[in-house]
Design a protein around this motif. Structure first.
Motif, PDB file in Angstrom:
ATOM      1  N   ASP A  60       0.840  -1.204   0.000  1.00  0.00           N
ATOM      2  CA  ASP A  60       0.000   0.000   0.000  1.00  0.00           C
ATOM      3  C   ASP A  60       0.874   1.252   0.000  1.00  0.00           C
ATOM      4  N   GLN A 100       0.538   4.245  -1.359  1.00  0.00           N
ATOM      5  CA  GLN A 100      -0.150   5.516  -1.104  1.00  0.00           C
ATOM      6  C   GLN A 100      -0.457   5.676   0.384  1.00  0.00           C
ATOM      7  N   GLY A 101      -0.923   4.610   1.004  1.00  0.00           N
ATOM      8  CA  GLY A 101      -1.245   4.663   2.426  1.00  0.00           C
ATOM      9  C   GLY A 101      -0.011   4.840   3.287  1.00  0.00           C
ATOM     10  N   THR A 117      -2.055   4.609   6.257  1.00  0.00           N
ATOM     11  CA  THR A 117      -3.242   5.339   6.691  1.00  0.00           C
ATOM     12  C   THR A 117      -3.900   5.966   5.480  1.00  0.00           C
ATOM     13  N   ALA A 118      -5.076   6.489   5.694  1.00  0.00           N
ATOM     14  CA  ALA A 118      -5.748   7.228   4.629  1.00  0.00           C
ATOM     15  C   ALA A 118      -5.092   8.598   4.512  1.00  0.00           C
ATOM     16  N   THR A 137      -7.565   6.718 -10.225  1.00  0.00           N
ATOM     17  CA  THR A 137      -6.822   7.493  -9.238  1.00  0.00           C
ATOM     18  C   THR A 137      -5.352   7.490  -9.629  1.00  0.00           C
TER      19      THR A 137
END
Length: 182
Positions: free
Chosen positions: A18, A20-21, A67-68, A112
């Protein structure tokens, strides 16, 4: 995520499913000395200032979890695409679909930007329908025109300028994608 590994004496590379996170977590942690966070397909590169203790930074990074993203709502960009690409029929054959189904599946998604790379302004767009996950061409083209809309593996993109490329061309957009003067 694996243990961060040094990239020279001013950066650490983290492998992650992940990116991006994890990049959001690094940015949110506001770790002292971090100068830049660069997202890749399955990695995050953390550049830091000279003289920083890389071991201490690596330990701090190892404790972070994805995380977001926090911040402004991303802008939506709509590209008008003419689906007449040189590889549209090949993609349809590889996917076991008609060309109309390829176009319908490609246009049904809001993509995205996962990360940028390859050349300035080349955005790897996530969200491609799995049916359209096709391999790159076995032999890259020496010239792909600016605005070419293409797919390769799990990504789709629009070429911001003329360049070589091995992605499969679905169509083209006239939208300006990269402006060096802007």
């Amino acid at each position: 995520m694996t243990v961060p590994r040094p990239v020279g004496d001013r950066a650490l590379l983290l492998d992650t499913p992940d990116p991006q996170g994890l990049a959001a977590a690094v940015e949110g942690a506001a770790l002292p000395g971090v100068e830049d966070v660069v997202v890749g397909a399955a990695t995050v590169l953390v550049r830091h200032g000279a003289g920083l203790d890389q071991r201490a930074l690596a330990a701090a990074l190892s404790r972070l979890r994805p995380t977001a993203a926090i911040g402004a709502t991303p802008a939506e960009v709509v590209l008008d695409v003419v689906y007449d690409g040189a590889d549209l029929a090949d993609v349809a054959q590889l996917a076991g679909l008609s060309t109309a189904e390829v176009v319908a599946r490609h246009t049904a998604v809001t993509y995205t930007v996962a990360f940028c790379g390859f050349s300035p302004g080349f955005a790897y767009l996530a969200g491609l329908d799995p049916a359209l996950h096709v391999p790159r061409r076995s032999s890259p083209r020496t010239r792909v025109p600016a605005g070419a809309v293409a797919v390769a593996d799990r990504w789709t993109a629009a070429y911001p300028r003329q360049s070589p490329g091995g992605w499969r061309l679905l169509g083209r957009t006239a939208a300006p994608l990269w402006d060096l003067e802007r």
